[in-house]
Design a protein around this motif. Sequence first.
Motif, PDB file in Angstrom:
ATOM      1  N   ASP A 193      11.105   1.882   5.638  1.00  0.00           N
ATOM      2  CA  ASP A 193      11.887   2.058   4.249  1.00  0.00           C
ATOM      3  C   ASP A 193      11.179   1.270   3.256  1.00  0.00           C
ATOM      4  OD1 ASP A 193      14.211   3.061   2.701  1.00  0.00           O
ATOM      5  OD2 ASP A 193      14.831   0.841   2.471  1.00  0.00           O
ATOM      6  N   ALA A 194      10.877   0.264   3.678  1.00  0.00           N
ATOM      7  CA  ALA A 194      10.051  -0.835   2.614  1.00  0.00           C
ATOM      8  C   ALA A 194       8.868  -0.220   2.064  1.00  0.00           C
ATOM      9  CB  ALA A 194       9.739  -2.251   3.264  1.00  0.00           C
ATOM     10  N   ARG A 195       8.024   0.578   3.079  1.00  0.00           N
ATOM     11  CA  ARG A 195       6.834   1.266   2.584  1.00  0.00           C
ATOM     12  C   ARG A 195       6.974   2.398   1.793  1.00  0.00           C
ATOM     13  NH1 ARG A 195       1.911   0.112   4.358  1.00  0.00           N
ATOM     14  NH2 ARG A 195       2.744  -1.964   4.133  1.00  0.00           N
ATOM     15  N   ILE A 196       8.084   3.314   1.898  1.00  0.00           N
ATOM     16  CA  ILE A 196       8.495   4.381   1.407  1.00  0.00           C
ATOM     17  C   ILE A 196       8.825   3.924  -0.283  1.00  0.00           C
ATOM     18  CG2 ILE A 196      10.376   6.225   0.869  1.00  0.00           C
ATOM     19  CD1 ILE A 196      10.116   6.385   3.745  1.00  0.00           C
ATOM     20  N   THR A 197       9.348   2.773  -0.108  1.00  0.00           N
ATOM     21  CA  THR A 197      10.066   2.181  -1.566  1.00  0.00           C
ATOM     22  C   THR A 197       8.848   1.815  -2.316  1.00  0.00           C
ATOM     23  OG1 THR A 197      12.238   1.696  -0.565  1.00  0.00           O
ATOM     24  CG2 THR A 197      11.673   0.704  -2.614  1.00  0.00           C
ATOM     25  N   THR A 198       7.889   1.132  -1.719  1.00  0.00           N
ATOM     26  CA  THR A 198       6.753   0.618  -2.295  1.00  0.00           C
ATOM     27  C   THR A 198       5.924   1.741  -2.990  1.00  0.00           C
ATOM     28  OG1 THR A 198       6.493  -1.338  -0.960  1.00  0.00           O
ATOM     29  CG2 THR A 198       4.524  -0.698  -2.086  1.00  0.00           C
ATOM     30  N   ILE A 199       5.693   2.812  -2.314  1.00  0.00           N
ATOM     31  CA  ILE A 199       4.923   3.923  -2.482  1.00  0.00           C
ATOM     32  C   ILE A 199       5.665   4.760  -3.873  1.00  0.00           C
ATOM     33  CG2 ILE A 199       4.234   6.096  -1.826  1.00  0.00           C
ATOM     34  CD1 ILE A 199       3.492   5.061   0.971  1.00  0.00           C
ATOM     35  N   GLN A 200       7.012   4.889  -3.606  1.00  0.00           N
ATOM     36  CA  GLN A 200       7.560   5.655  -4.805  1.00  0.00           C
ATOM     37  C   GLN A 200       7.521   4.742  -6.050  1.00  0.00           C
ATOM     38  OE1 GLN A 200      11.849   5.667  -3.042  1.00  0.00           O
ATOM     39  NE2 GLN A 200      11.313   7.687  -2.412  1.00  0.00           N
ATOM     40  N   SER A 201       7.472   3.245  -5.905  1.00  0.00           N
ATOM     41  CA  SER A 201       7.312   2.486  -7.031  1.00  0.00           C
ATOM     42  C   SER A 201       6.053   2.363  -7.707  1.00  0.00           C
ATOM     43  CB  SER A 201       7.855   1.031  -6.746  1.00  0.00           C
ATOM     44  OG  SER A 201       6.839   0.329  -5.984  1.00  0.00           O
ATOM     45  N   ILE A 202       5.160   3.058  -6.988  1.00  0.00           N
ATOM     46  CA  ILE A 202       3.722   2.747  -7.556  1.00  0.00           C
ATOM     47  C   ILE A 202       3.183   4.341  -7.865  1.00  0.00           C
ATOM     48  CG2 ILE A 202       2.961   0.634  -6.681  1.00  0.00           C
ATOM     49  CD1 ILE A 202       1.496   2.407  -4.309  1.00  0.00           C
ATOM     50  N   ASN A 203       3.822   5.272  -7.455  1.00  0.00           N
ATOM     51  CA  ASN A 203       3.350   6.668  -7.520  1.00  0.00           C
ATOM     52  C   ASN A 203       3.044   7.021  -8.853  1.00  0.00           C
ATOM     53  OD1 ASN A 203       2.891   9.174  -6.255  1.00  0.00           O
ATOM     54  ND2 ASN A 203       4.774   9.918  -7.064  1.00  0.00           N
ATOM     55  N   ASN A 204       1.791   7.721  -9.117  1.00  0.00           N
ATOM     56  CA  ASN A 204       1.372   8.051 -10.722  1.00  0.00           C
ATOM     57  C   ASN A 204       0.851   7.128 -11.456  1.00  0.00           C
ATOM     58  OD1 ASN A 204       1.885  10.735 -10.041  1.00  0.00           O
ATOM     59  ND2 ASN A 204       4.069  10.216 -10.507  1.00  0.00           N
ATOM     60  N   LEU A 205       0.551   5.640 -10.751  1.00  0.00           N
ATOM     61  CA  LEU A 205      -0.207   4.826 -11.625  1.00  0.00           C
ATOM     62  C   LEU A 205      -1.588   5.199 -11.955  1.00  0.00           C
ATOM     63  CD1 LEU A 205       0.877   1.431 -10.103  1.00  0.00           C
ATOM     64  CD2 LEU A 205       1.913   2.241 -12.114  1.00  0.00           C
ATOM     65  N   SER A 206      -1.987   4.930 -13.256  1.00  0.00           N
ATOM     66  CA  SER A 206      -3.373   5.253 -13.499  1.00  0.00           C
ATOM     67  C   SER A 206      -4.205   3.965 -13.110  1.00  0.00           C
ATOM     68  CB  SER A 206      -3.726   5.179 -15.092  1.00  0.00           C
ATOM     69  OG  SER A 206      -3.333   3.919 -15.741  1.00  0.00           O
ATOM     70  N   VAL A 207      -5.630   4.343 -13.018  1.00  0.00           N
ATOM     71  CA  VAL A 207      -6.564   3.383 -12.678  1.00  0.00           C
ATOM     72  C   VAL A 207      -6.365   2.193 -13.453  1.00  0.00           C
ATOM     73  CG1 VAL A 207      -8.820   3.098 -12.440  1.00  0.00           C
ATOM     74  CG2 VAL A 207      -7.964   5.123 -11.679  1.00  0.00           C
ATOM     75  N   GLU A 208      -6.457   2.517 -14.794  1.00  0.00           N
ATOM     76  CA  GLU A 208      -6.251   1.418 -15.897  1.00  0.00           C
ATOM     77  C   GLU A 208      -4.986   0.460 -15.589  1.00  0.00           C
ATOM     78  OE1 GLU A 208      -5.491   0.697 -20.494  1.00  0.00           O
ATOM     79  OE2 GLU A 208      -6.361   2.395 -19.985  1.00  0.00           O
ATOM     80  N   GLU A 209      -3.901   0.908 -15.046  1.00  0.00           N
ATOM     81  CA  GLU A 209      -2.865   0.151 -14.747  1.00  0.00           C
ATOM     82  C   GLU A 209      -2.878  -0.547 -13.564  1.00  0.00           C
ATOM     83  OE1 GLU A 209       1.400   2.216 -15.286  1.00  0.00           O
ATOM     84  OE2 GLU A 209       0.010   3.647 -15.221  1.00  0.00           O
ATOM     85  N   LEU A 210      -3.607  -0.016 -12.395  1.00  0.00           N
ATOM     86  CA  LEU A 210      -4.013  -0.535 -11.128  1.00  0.00           C
ATOM     87  C   LEU A 210      -5.058  -1.789 -11.123  1.00  0.00           C
ATOM     88  CD1 LEU A 210      -4.645   2.583  -9.163  1.00  0.00           C
ATOM     89  CD2 LEU A 210      -2.902   0.999  -8.727  1.00  0.00           C
ATOM     90  N   ASP A 211      -5.942  -1.577 -12.241  1.00  0.00           N
ATOM     91  CA  ASP A 211      -6.875  -2.804 -12.374  1.00  0.00           C
ATOM     92  C   ASP A 211      -6.541  -3.770 -13.704  1.00  0.00           C
ATOM     93  OD1 ASP A 211      -8.317  -1.699 -10.551  1.00  0.00           O
ATOM     94  OD2 ASP A 211      -9.731  -0.577 -11.522  1.00  0.00           O
ATOM     95  N   TRP A 212      -5.620  -3.459 -14.411  1.00  0.00           N
ATOM     96  CA  TRP A 212      -5.062  -4.425 -15.526  1.00  0.00           C
ATOM     97  C   TRP A 212      -4.860  -5.719 -15.329  1.00  0.00           C
ATOM     98  CZ3 TRP A 212      -0.563  -6.565 -17.590  1.00  0.00           C
ATOM     99  CH2 TRP A 212      -0.899  -6.993 -18.816  1.00  0.00           C
ATOM    100  N   GLN A 213      -5.465  -6.754 -15.945  1.00  0.00           N
ATOM    101  CA  GLN A 213      -5.075  -8.348 -15.667  1.00  0.00           C
ATOM    102  C   GLN A 213      -4.408  -8.684 -17.010  1.00  0.00           C
ATOM    103  OE1 GLN A 213      -8.699  -9.915 -14.039  1.00  0.00           O
ATOM    104  NE2 GLN A 213      -7.441 -10.961 -12.764  1.00  0.00           N
TER     105      GLN A 213
END
Length: 184
Positions: free
Chosen positions: A27-47
């Motif tokens: 459940d923790a992993r499914i919730t994590t994946i749902q929370s990050i689904n569709n993020l752009s590369v820019e969002e993933l790498d932004w600091q």
Amino acid sequence: MTKRKFRISFGNAQDHSVDYLIGILEDARITTIQSINNLSVEELDWQYKAGWNTIGALLAHIIAVEHYFRIEFIGGRKLTEEENAKWLPALDLGPYVPQLITGELIDSYIDRLTESRRQLVEVLKTVSFEEFTKRIEDYDPETGCDLAWALYHMVEDEIYHRGQISIIRKLYKEQLAINNYSQA
């Protein structure tokens, strides 16, 4: 995308307490994946600022921690030199964050999150109650810990980092709005 189950299944592992933890892990992993689904590369790498974690770095950390716990706490062995070289930057974060900014697509992170959890659950299904609860000389010199606590701690760490990811996403959106307003 995988849907949350809202039920924990029993009878899949050697012991019901392991089944319970597997339900929590999934459940923790499914919730994590749902929370990050569709993020752009820019969002993933932004600091937000230099030295801050990125979402991608935190996801790499969650993956590395899971492999570490599977190998060291369930497998009962230290990481090999090759494994240490592969997982250390994501385990430690800090000075390694710049090398964790990789330009990877979200699907790559989701695939690795899914695979690391699959590997963990597979090996957990073979763990007996005795293995699950025996003392491990780690964390506290007086009491040690047990596998049940170590894996609980691993889930706790994932949920904590999911909160950080949420904050970084909000800061990213705020910065994007400020930049768009400034350009108007």
